[in-house]
Design a protein around this motif. Structure first.
Motif, PDB file in Angstrom:
ATOM      1  N   MET A 164       0.826  -1.465   0.062  1.00  0.00           N
ATOM      2  CA  MET A 164      -0.091  -0.075  -0.003  1.00  0.00           C
ATOM      3  C   MET A 164       0.913   1.072  -0.037  1.00  0.00           C
ATOM      4  SD  MET A 164      -2.803   1.273   2.939  1.00  0.00           S
ATOM      5  CE  MET A 164      -4.025  -0.097   2.523  1.00  0.00           C
ATOM      6  N   ILE A 165       0.481   2.414  -0.865  1.00  0.00           N
ATOM      7  CA  ILE A 165       1.195   3.373  -0.936  1.00  0.00           C
ATOM      8  C   ILE A 165       0.840   4.230   0.272  1.00  0.00           C
ATOM      9  CG2 ILE A 165       1.518   5.552  -2.119  1.00  0.00           C
ATOM     10  CD1 ILE A 165       2.773   3.357  -3.628  1.00  0.00           C
ATOM     11  N   SER A 166       1.856   4.626   1.225  1.00  0.00           N
ATOM     12  CA  SER A 166       1.759   5.467   2.264  1.00  0.00           C
ATOM     13  C   SER A 166       2.362   6.800   2.501  1.00  0.00           C
ATOM     14  CB  SER A 166       2.146   4.672   3.468  1.00  0.00           C
ATOM     15  OG  SER A 166       3.615   4.652   3.426  1.00  0.00           O
ATOM     16  N   SER A 167       3.170   7.243   1.207  1.00  0.00           N
ATOM     17  CA  SER A 167       3.806   8.458   1.312  1.00  0.00           C
ATOM     18  C   SER A 167       4.099   8.946  -0.435  1.00  0.00           C
ATOM     19  CB  SER A 167       5.128   8.529   1.926  1.00  0.00           C
ATOM     20  OG  SER A 167       6.196   7.470   1.086  1.00  0.00           O
ATOM     21  N   LEU A 168       4.366  10.055  -0.264  1.00  0.00           N
ATOM     22  CA  LEU A 168       4.552  10.791  -1.657  1.00  0.00           C
ATOM     23  C   LEU A 168       5.999  10.390  -2.284  1.00  0.00           C
ATOM     24  CD1 LEU A 168       3.479  12.787  -3.928  1.00  0.00           C
ATOM     25  CD2 LEU A 168       4.657  14.529  -2.739  1.00  0.00           C
ATOM     26  N   GLU A 169       6.779   9.958  -1.249  1.00  0.00           N
ATOM     27  CA  GLU A 169       8.252   9.533  -1.634  1.00  0.00           C
ATOM     28  C   GLU A 169       7.995   8.139  -2.367  1.00  0.00           C
ATOM     29  OE1 GLU A 169       7.331  10.880   1.224  1.00  0.00           O
ATOM     30  OE2 GLU A 169       8.512  12.707   1.190  1.00  0.00           O
ATOM     31  N   GLN A 170       7.048   7.389  -1.677  1.00  0.00           N
ATOM     32  CA  GLN A 170       7.064   5.962  -2.669  1.00  0.00           C
ATOM     33  C   GLN A 170       6.461   6.147  -3.920  1.00  0.00           C
ATOM     34  OE1 GLN A 170       4.408   4.223   0.612  1.00  0.00           O
ATOM     35  NE2 GLN A 170       5.680   2.357   0.243  1.00  0.00           N
ATOM     36  N   ILE A 171       5.467   7.103  -4.303  1.00  0.00           N
ATOM     37  CA  ILE A 171       5.240   7.476  -5.568  1.00  0.00           C
ATOM     38  C   ILE A 171       6.133   7.862  -6.280  1.00  0.00           C
ATOM     39  CG2 ILE A 171       3.553   8.778  -6.963  1.00  0.00           C
ATOM     40  CD1 ILE A 171       1.552   8.667  -4.544  1.00  0.00           C
ATOM     41  N   VAL A 172       7.035   8.843  -5.831  1.00  0.00           N
ATOM     42  CA  VAL A 172       8.236   9.568  -6.573  1.00  0.00           C
ATOM     43  C   VAL A 172       9.176   8.224  -7.121  1.00  0.00           C
ATOM     44  CG1 VAL A 172      10.045  10.850  -6.419  1.00  0.00           C
ATOM     45  CG2 VAL A 172       7.811  11.770  -5.769  1.00  0.00           C
ATOM     46  N   ASP A 173       9.187   7.421  -5.815  1.00  0.00           N
ATOM     47  CA  ASP A 173      10.344   6.445  -6.348  1.00  0.00           C
ATOM     48  C   ASP A 173       9.884   5.629  -7.465  1.00  0.00           C
ATOM     49  OD1 ASP A 173      12.114   7.144  -4.648  1.00  0.00           O
ATOM     50  OD2 ASP A 173      11.440   5.839  -2.941  1.00  0.00           O
ATOM     51  N   THR A 174       8.429   5.236  -7.412  1.00  0.00           N
ATOM     52  CA  THR A 174       7.997   4.321  -8.430  1.00  0.00           C
ATOM     53  C   THR A 174       8.329   5.119  -9.929  1.00  0.00           C
ATOM     54  OG1 THR A 174       6.327   3.391  -7.124  1.00  0.00           O
ATOM     55  CG2 THR A 174       5.937   3.290  -9.375  1.00  0.00           C
ATOM     56  N   TYR A 175       7.833   6.412 -10.017  1.00  0.00           N
ATOM     57  CA  TYR A 175       7.794   7.154 -11.320  1.00  0.00           C
ATOM     58  C   TYR A 175       9.390   7.188 -11.723  1.00  0.00           C
ATOM     59  CZ  TYR A 175       3.080   8.048 -11.890  1.00  0.00           C
ATOM     60  OH  TYR A 175       1.685   7.680 -12.267  1.00  0.00           O
ATOM     61  N   ASN A 176      10.293   7.455 -10.770  1.00  0.00           N
ATOM     62  CA  ASN A 176      11.867   7.400 -11.215  1.00  0.00           C
ATOM     63  C   ASN A 176      12.070   6.234 -11.808  1.00  0.00           C
ATOM     64  OD1 ASN A 176      12.998  10.213 -10.409  1.00  0.00           O
ATOM     65  ND2 ASN A 176      12.672   9.665  -8.158  1.00  0.00           N
ATOM     66  N   TYR A 177      11.507   5.101 -11.532  1.00  0.00           N
ATOM     67  CA  TYR A 177      11.916   3.790 -12.102  1.00  0.00           C
ATOM     68  C   TYR A 177      11.155   3.555 -13.334  1.00  0.00           C
ATOM     69  CZ  TYR A 177      12.536  -1.143 -12.168  1.00  0.00           C
ATOM     70  OH  TYR A 177      13.068  -2.519 -12.580  1.00  0.00           O
ATOM     71  N   THR A 178      10.104   3.782 -13.324  1.00  0.00           N
ATOM     72  CA  THR A 178       9.064   3.419 -14.500  1.00  0.00           C
ATOM     73  C   THR A 178       8.775   4.719 -15.413  1.00  0.00           C
ATOM     74  OG1 THR A 178       7.126   3.861 -13.234  1.00  0.00           O
ATOM     75  CG2 THR A 178       7.823   1.672 -13.214  1.00  0.00           C
ATOM     76  N   TYR A 179       8.893   5.774 -15.064  1.00  0.00           N
ATOM     77  CA  TYR A 179       8.513   6.787 -16.274  1.00  0.00           C
ATOM     78  C   TYR A 179       9.615   8.171 -16.282  1.00  0.00           C
ATOM     79  CZ  TYR A 179       3.776   5.167 -16.025  1.00  0.00           C
ATOM     80  OH  TYR A 179       2.644   4.327 -15.900  1.00  0.00           O
ATOM     81  N   SER A 180      10.828   7.814 -16.220  1.00  0.00           N
ATOM     82  CA  SER A 180      11.998   8.656 -16.130  1.00  0.00           C
ATOM     83  C   SER A 180      12.150   9.470 -17.431  1.00  0.00           C
ATOM     84  CB  SER A 180      13.375   7.899 -15.809  1.00  0.00           C
ATOM     85  OG  SER A 180      13.670   6.971 -16.813  1.00  0.00           O
ATOM     86  N   ASP A 181      11.678   8.630 -18.366  1.00  0.00           N
ATOM     87  CA  ASP A 181      11.644   9.682 -19.704  1.00  0.00           C
ATOM     88  C   ASP A 181      10.438  10.115 -20.222  1.00  0.00           C
ATOM     89  OD1 ASP A 181      13.392  10.299 -22.114  1.00  0.00           O
ATOM     90  OD2 ASP A 181      12.585   8.426 -23.213  1.00  0.00           O
ATOM     91  N   SER A 182       9.576  10.477 -19.343  1.00  0.00           N
ATOM     92  CA  SER A 182       8.083  11.019 -19.570  1.00  0.00           C
ATOM     93  C   SER A 182       8.211  12.599 -19.550  1.00  0.00           C
ATOM     94  CB  SER A 182       7.350  10.384 -18.846  1.00  0.00           C
ATOM     95  OG  SER A 182       7.365  10.842 -17.415  1.00  0.00           O
ATOM     96  N   PHE A 183       6.849  12.896 -19.941  1.00  0.00           N
ATOM     97  CA  PHE A 183       6.572  14.168 -19.734  1.00  0.00           C
ATOM     98  C   PHE A 183       5.918  14.685 -18.445  1.00  0.00           C
ATOM     99  CE2 PHE A 183       6.227  14.097 -24.412  1.00  0.00           C
ATOM    100  CZ  PHE A 183       7.194  14.893 -24.909  1.00  0.00           C
ATOM    101  N   ILE A 184       5.868  13.572 -17.721  1.00  0.00           N
ATOM    102  CA  ILE A 184       5.212  13.648 -16.462  1.00  0.00           C
ATOM    103  C   ILE A 184       5.754  14.445 -15.308  1.00  0.00           C
ATOM    104  CG2 ILE A 184       4.145  12.316 -14.369  1.00  0.00           C
ATOM    105  CD1 ILE A 184       3.461  10.290 -16.539  1.00  0.00           C
ATOM    106  N   GLN A 185       5.001  15.054 -14.317  1.00  0.00           N
ATOM    107  CA  GLN A 185       5.844  16.004 -13.319  1.00  0.00           C
ATOM    108  C   GLN A 185       4.875  15.444 -12.043  1.00  0.00           C
ATOM    109  OE1 GLN A 185       5.800  19.738 -15.507  1.00  0.00           O
ATOM    110  NE2 GLN A 185       7.701  19.963 -14.895  1.00  0.00           N
ATOM    111  N   ILE A 186       5.448  15.646 -10.892  1.00  0.00           N
ATOM    112  CA  ILE A 186       4.819  15.416  -9.694  1.00  0.00           C
ATOM    113  C   ILE A 186       5.333  16.468  -8.686  1.00  0.00           C
ATOM    114  CG2 ILE A 186       4.521  14.089  -7.396  1.00  0.00           C
ATOM    115  CD1 ILE A 186       4.776  11.509  -9.381  1.00  0.00           C
TER     116      ILE A 186
END
Length: 247
Positions: free
Chosen positions: A1-23
């Protein structure tokens, strides 16, 4: 279960590093920016992470206050989302960034913003005056759905709004008919001419193209590219054929 913004950021750093997405966090500090988003902002990860837009040297830095005003209702829970388009001129090109912003909710509390960008960068020799006086002094401007946009939509249908824009950028009736087919509207050149003369011109009490274009600018009816143009890549490419980069 996601419990922090840091966990979401870690996921995006791993899976969407080349994207147009921002958090962003709930204080508008960037916590993640994909490589393509960073390229659009003309900055780097080191320069953007844990900084607000107002602190980052970028062609859109001067828009920081306006972005905050647009997105604050989402962050405070007063709006479910915000949608807007940013136009950025670089030398002779026009960069168009469509942004769809939603809240990041963790344990029933808004912890930040998820910014999904769609970016086009290939129009050369574009007449920036079509997007208003802001471009005379600044490198970027924003359009969003507001009262004036709604009044414009009530005046013209979605297809009529496209035709208005095509008239303003100099397309003749035969070209407009061809472009409308790409949008799924099948009218002959004669059909387009009748629509313009009998339905579109009368809405601004005009009889000729020159009168109509003058009224469009006088009333400030063009503040950005029509939504149907932004949402149809084939139509977009054909509309600006001859102005596109061949790189």
């Amino acid at each position: 279960m996601i419990s922090s913004l840091e966990q979401i950021v870690d996921t995006y750093n791993y899976t969407y590093s080349d994207s147009f997405i921002q958090i962003c966090d709930n204080d508008f500090y960037f916590q993640f920016s994909g490589k393509k988003a960073l390229a659009y902002m003309e900055t780097t990860r080191n320069e953007a992470d844990n900084r607000r837009l107002s602190e980052i040297s970028s062609p859109i830095q001067h828009l920081a206050t306006e972005y905050r005003k647009i997105n604050e209702p989402v962050l405070t829970g007063k709006a479910k989302e915000s949608i807007y388009t940013t136009y950025v001129k670089t030398k002779q090109s026009l960069v168009i960034a469509q942004s769809h912003v939603k809240p990041i909710v963790i344990k029933d509390k808004i912890a930040g913003l998820f910014i999904d960008n769609s970016i086009t960068n290939n129009i050369l020799n574009f007449d920036f005056s079509l997007l208003g006086n802001n471009f005379a002094e600044n490198s970027a401007t924003i359009t969003k759905m507001d009262k004036s946009n709604k009044e414009h939509q009530e005046l013209f249908t979605e297809i009529e709004e496209l035709i208005v824009f095509l008239i303003v950028i100099g397309k003749v009736d035969k070209e407009i008919a061809d472009l409308l087919q790409t949008a799924g509207v099948f009218l002959s050149r004669a059909g387009v001419s009748k629509l313009i003369a009998r339905k579109i011109f009368p809405k601004l009490n005009t009889d000729t193209r020159n009168q109509f274009i003058s009224q469009v600018f006088y009333r400030g009816l063009i503040k950005g590219l029509p939504a149907i143009l932004l949402n149809n890549q084939d139509l977009f490419n054909l509309t600006f054929k001859g102005f596109m980069s061949h790189n």
